[in-house]
Design a protein around this motif. Sequence first.
Motif, short mmCIF file in Angstrom:
data_model
loop_
_atom_site.label_atom_id
_atom_site.label_comp_id
_atom_site.label_asym_id
_atom_site.label_seq_id
_atom_site.Cartn_x
_atom_site.Cartn_y
_atom_site.Cartn_z
N SER A 11 0.84 -1.20 0.00
CA SER A 11 0.00 0.00 0.00
C SER A 11 0.87 1.25 0.00
CB SER A 11 -0.85 0.06 1.27
OG SER A 11 -1.73 -1.01 1.31
N LYS A 15 2.28 3.03 -6.50
CA LYS A 15 2.01 2.12 -7.64
C LYS A 15 1.18 2.80 -8.72
CE LYS A 15 0.02 -1.34 -5.46
NZ LYS A 15 0.10 -0.82 -4.08
N TYR A 37 -11.57 -2.62 -5.65
CA TYR A 37 -11.84 -3.17 -4.31
C TYR A 37 -12.38 -2.08 -3.38
CZ TYR A 37 -9.70 -7.50 -5.78
OH TYR A 37 -9.46 -8.68 -6.45
N ARG A 95 -11.33 7.20 -1.64
CA ARG A 95 -10.00 7.47 -1.06
C ARG A 95 -10.08 7.88 0.40
NH1 ARG A 95 -6.96 4.79 -4.35
NH2 ARG A 95 -7.97 4.95 -6.36
N VAL A 103 -11.20 -1.70 3.60
CA VAL A 103 -11.00 -2.35 2.30
C VAL A 103 -10.29 -3.70 2.40
CG1 VAL A 103 -8.89 -1.04 1.75
CG2 VAL A 103 -10.28 -1.95 -0.09
N SER A 104 -9.37 -3.86 3.32
CA SER A 104 -8.66 -5.15 3.38
C SER A 104 -9.60 -6.29 3.77
CB SER A 104 -7.51 -5.09 4.37
OG SER A 104 -6.51 -4.25 3.89
N GLY A 133 -1.91 -3.68 -8.59
CA GLY A 133 -2.72 -4.25 -7.51
C GLY A 133 -1.86 -5.05 -6.55
N ARG A 134 -2.41 -6.18 -6.11
CA ARG A 134 -1.67 -7.02 -5.15
C ARG A 134 -1.43 -8.43 -5.70
NH1 ARG A 134 -2.64 -2.73 -3.49
NH2 ARG A 134 -2.69 -1.92 -1.37
N ASP A 135 -2.27 -8.83 -6.66
CA ASP A 135 -2.25 -10.22 -7.15
C ASP A 135 -2.22 -10.26 -8.67
OD1 ASP A 135 -4.73 -9.10 -7.56
OD2 ASP A 135 -5.86 -10.93 -7.12
N ILE A 136 -1.75 -9.19 -9.28
CA ILE A 136 -1.84 -9.13 -10.75
C ILE A 136 -0.85 -10.12 -11.38
CG2 ILE A 136 -1.86 -7.60 -12.78
CD1 ILE A 136 -3.94 -6.97 -10.48
N ARG A 184 -2.77 -2.78 6.96
CA ARG A 184 -3.14 -3.30 5.63
C ARG A 184 -2.07 -4.24 5.09
NH1 ARG A 184 -4.99 0.43 1.21
NH2 ARG A 184 -3.94 2.20 2.16
N ARG A 191 -3.69 -12.95 4.19
CA ARG A 191 -5.02 -13.50 3.88
C ARG A 191 -4.87 -14.84 3.16
NH1 ARG A 191 -5.97 -8.76 -0.28
NH2 ARG A 191 -4.82 -9.61 -2.03
O1 DC Z 1 -3.97 -0.05 -4.02
P1 DC Z 1 -4.92 0.40 -2.91
O2 DC Z 1 -4.23 0.73 -1.62
O3 DC Z 1 -5.88 1.45 -3.34
O4 DC Z 1 -5.78 -0.92 -2.62
C1 DC Z 1 -6.81 -0.92 -1.67
C2 DC Z 1 -6.91 -2.29 -1.02
O5 DC Z 1 -7.43 -3.23 -1.96
C3 DC Z 1 -5.65 -2.88 -0.45
O6 DC Z 1 -5.63 -2.77 0.96
C4 DC Z 1 -5.67 -4.32 -0.84
C5 DC Z 1 -6.79 -4.48 -1.82
N1 DC Z 1 -6.38 -4.93 -3.13
C6 DC Z 1 -6.34 -6.29 -3.35
O7 DC Z 1 -6.58 -7.05 -2.43
N2 DC Z 1 -6.02 -6.77 -4.58
C7 DC Z 1 -5.73 -5.94 -5.59
N3 DC Z 1 -5.45 -6.45 -6.80
C8 DC Z 1 -5.75 -4.53 -5.38
C9 DC Z 1 -6.07 -4.06 -4.13
#
Ligand code: DC
Length: 228
Positions: A11, A15, A37, A95, A103-104, A133-136, A184, A191
């Motif tokens: 976070s 990015k 998300y 935001r 959000v998490s 993102g986180r899992d792209i 976060r 998770r």
């Molecule tokens: O990038 P961000 O901080 O705006 O994302 C918000 C939340 O969404 C972050 O805490 C984790 C989740 N997220 C996710 O689980 N998978 C993604 N591909 C993008 C974001």
Amino acid sequence: MNIIIAIDGYSSCGKSTFTKAIAAKLGYTFIDTGAMYRAATLYAMRHHLINADGSVKKEELSAALPLVNIKLVRSAQSGENSVLLNGEDVTEEIRLAGVSDNVSRVSELAPVRELMVAQQRAMGQDKAIVMDGRDIGTVVFPHAELKIFMTASPEIRAQRRYKELVAKGVETSLSEVERNIRQRDAIDENRAVSPLRKADDAVLLDNSYMSIDEQVEWALKLITSTQL
Ligand code: DC
């Protein structure tokens, strides 16, 4: 040759700024999946699907998912993406701190992730996208031609995020922002479904002490060597 560029990381690492800058250089589409998300989280908050202790009413939210329509629309004028939740522009609202706090918990739910991942894959059908993102790189596009995993120290990320929020007139403190970031990180990394982790073939970018221009220059070199 058009490619898919997958950008993952912690976070408040910058990015989205990085993703946008690279997309602009290449003439590619950028997709901020965190915004998707966040919009789902806003829906859950508005429909009272989050309990006072922060836990999510999982069954109710899963049942409501067919009613959640999230769209990212690019403004030709500003080049920015607007986030539409059932037709309403929620770009600013997603935001705010309330959404960041919840959000998490929403994004760890498997049915939520399945819906988002399916939409994200559809967006990448024609390639020529930079998606963050986180899992792209691990789940959405495991075969992306280029994967970058971004990180920076939690203190530096908190300072950056704090400045952004203050500039927007949001009242908060540096310690509160750092607490949210660390919380976060922990939820995202631990998770059960699609935890945040660097794909084995992702290139690491620690931007703690790099300007955005330096990061873009670094990425363009990498992209050129990937496309050779
Ligand atoms: O990038 P961000 O901080 O705006 O994302 C918000 C939340 O969404 C972050 O805490 C984790 C989740 N997220 C996710 O689980 N998978 C993604 N591909 C993008 C974001």
